[in-house]
Design a protein around this motif. Structure first.
Motif, PDB file in Angstrom:
ATOM      1  N   LEU A   1      14.569 -25.037  44.463  1.00  0.00           N
ATOM      2  CA  LEU A   1      14.658 -26.085  43.452  1.00  0.00           C
ATOM      3  C   LEU A   1      15.426 -27.289  43.990  1.00  0.00           C
ATOM      4  CD1 LEU A   1      13.778 -26.570  40.536  1.00  0.00           C
ATOM      5  CD2 LEU A   1      15.987 -25.668  39.809  1.00  0.00           C
ATOM      6  N   ILE A   2      16.525 -27.040  44.710  1.00  0.00           N
ATOM      7  CA  ILE A   2      17.315 -28.114  45.306  1.00  0.00           C
ATOM      8  C   ILE A   2      16.485 -28.856  46.349  1.00  0.00           C
ATOM      9  CG2 ILE A   2      19.312 -28.616  46.770  1.00  0.00           C
ATOM     10  CD1 ILE A   2      20.716 -26.241  45.359  1.00  0.00           C
ATOM     11  N   VAL A   3      15.812 -28.105  47.212  1.00  0.00           N
ATOM     12  CA  VAL A   3      14.990 -28.718  48.262  1.00  0.00           C
ATOM     13  C   VAL A   3      13.865 -29.533  47.641  1.00  0.00           C
ATOM     14  CG1 VAL A   3      13.440 -28.245  50.205  1.00  0.00           C
ATOM     15  CG2 VAL A   3      15.601 -26.994  49.992  1.00  0.00           C
ATOM     16  N   SER A   4      13.227 -29.001  46.609  1.00  0.00           N
ATOM     17  CA  SER A   4      12.143 -29.735  45.941  1.00  0.00           C
ATOM     18  C   SER A   4      12.645 -31.049  45.349  1.00  0.00           C
ATOM     19  CB  SER A   4      11.522 -28.892  44.829  1.00  0.00           C
ATOM     20  OG  SER A   4      10.881 -27.783  45.375  1.00  0.00           O
ATOM     21  N   PHE A   5      13.834 -31.021  44.772  1.00  0.00           N
ATOM     22  CA  PHE A   5      14.410 -32.236  44.202  1.00  0.00           C
ATOM     23  C   PHE A   5      14.759 -33.246  45.291  1.00  0.00           C
ATOM     24  CE2 PHE A   5      18.195 -34.668  42.946  1.00  0.00           C
ATOM     25  CZ  PHE A   5      17.667 -35.355  41.860  1.00  0.00           C
TER      26      PHE A   5
ATOM     27  N   VAL B   1      16.880 -26.531  57.353  1.00  0.00           N
ATOM     28  CA  VAL B   1      17.308 -27.861  57.820  1.00  0.00           C
ATOM     29  C   VAL B   1      18.210 -28.585  56.828  1.00  0.00           C
ATOM     30  CG1 VAL B   1      15.302 -28.128  59.333  1.00  0.00           C
ATOM     31  CG2 VAL B   1      15.237 -29.114  57.033  1.00  0.00           C
ATOM     32  N   VAL B   2      18.252 -28.138  55.579  1.00  0.00           N
ATOM     33  CA  VAL B   2      19.158 -28.759  54.615  1.00  0.00           C
ATOM     34  C   VAL B   2      20.573 -28.184  54.707  1.00  0.00           C
ATOM     35  CG1 VAL B   2      17.292 -29.289  52.999  1.00  0.00           C
ATOM     36  CG2 VAL B   2      18.650 -27.238  52.661  1.00  0.00           C
ATOM     37  N   LEU B   3      20.719 -27.020  55.293  1.00  0.00           N
ATOM     38  CA  LEU B   3      22.031 -26.355  55.309  1.00  0.00           C
ATOM     39  C   LEU B   3      23.130 -27.154  56.007  1.00  0.00           C
ATOM     40  CD1 LEU B   3      21.015 -22.611  55.723  1.00  0.00           C
ATOM     41  CD2 LEU B   3      21.676 -23.832  53.642  1.00  0.00           C
ATOM     42  N   PRO B   4      22.872 -27.761  57.189  1.00  0.00           N
ATOM     43  CA  PRO B   4      23.946 -28.557  57.798  1.00  0.00           C
ATOM     44  C   PRO B   4      24.397 -29.725  56.913  1.00  0.00           C
ATOM     45  CG  PRO B   4      22.284 -28.054  59.436  1.00  0.00           C
ATOM     46  CD  PRO B   4      21.726 -27.631  58.101  1.00  0.00           C
TER      47      PRO B   4
END
Length: 167
Positions: free
Chosen positions: A3-7, A99-102
């Protein structure tokens, strides 16, 4: 997490995060001018930060404190959202969560560093020794996030150009 990635990968969110990054980043010039020197955020060690803090007047500490609470709370959220959204937008589907984790870790570390600095600036507590770990970690994660975002965006642009030239 999906959900976070989609946003974050939505175009309006990426654009808004980029604009916020630029505007909030620029606003630090006003704080730097008001404190007449380096902000604690740019100082890598607790000892150096303690020395800089000792140089500041009460008014400079107050302005720096407000800047830390306001500007430097918004700034990591803005650049973290931009880097995470851009990287995830152009990364292969199976890598998007990774790739969003960093970028998300950078936000957490930057906010932890801000808490340490705000406590010191307010005279509440002195945990500036944590900057020895937090600040280099923040910068390392920041640059990793930047490289991922720009790298995946550049690869996507290159693929688009190749497709365009071949059609």
């Amino acid at each position: 997490m999906n959900l976070i990635v989609s946003f974050l990968t939505r175009t309006p969110v990426i654009i808004a995060a980029f604009v916020a990054t630029i505007v909030v980043g620029w606003s630090f010039t006003l704080i730097i001018a008001a404190v007449d020197g380096a902000l604690l955020d740019t100082i890598l060690t607790g000892d150096e930060a303690s020395a800089r803090l000792a140089e500041m007047t009460g008014d400079q500490r107050y302005v720096h404190f407000i800047g830390t609470i306001a500007n430097d709370t918004l700034f990591p959220i803005a650049y973290g959202s931009f880097f995470a959204g851009l990287a995830a937008r152009f990364a292969p589907e199976k890598l998007r969560t990774w790739v969003v984790l960093p970028a998300l870790a950078t936000v957490i570390v930057d906010l932890a560093e801000n808490t340490v600095q705000a406590l010191a600036l307010s005279g509440t507590a002195d945990y500036l020794g944590f900057k020895d770990v937090l600040t280099p970690l923040k910068y390392g994660l920041f640059y990793l996030s930047l490289i991922l975002a720009l790298g995946f965006a550049a690869l996507a642009l290159a693929r688009w150009l190749v497709r365009r030239l071949n059609s």
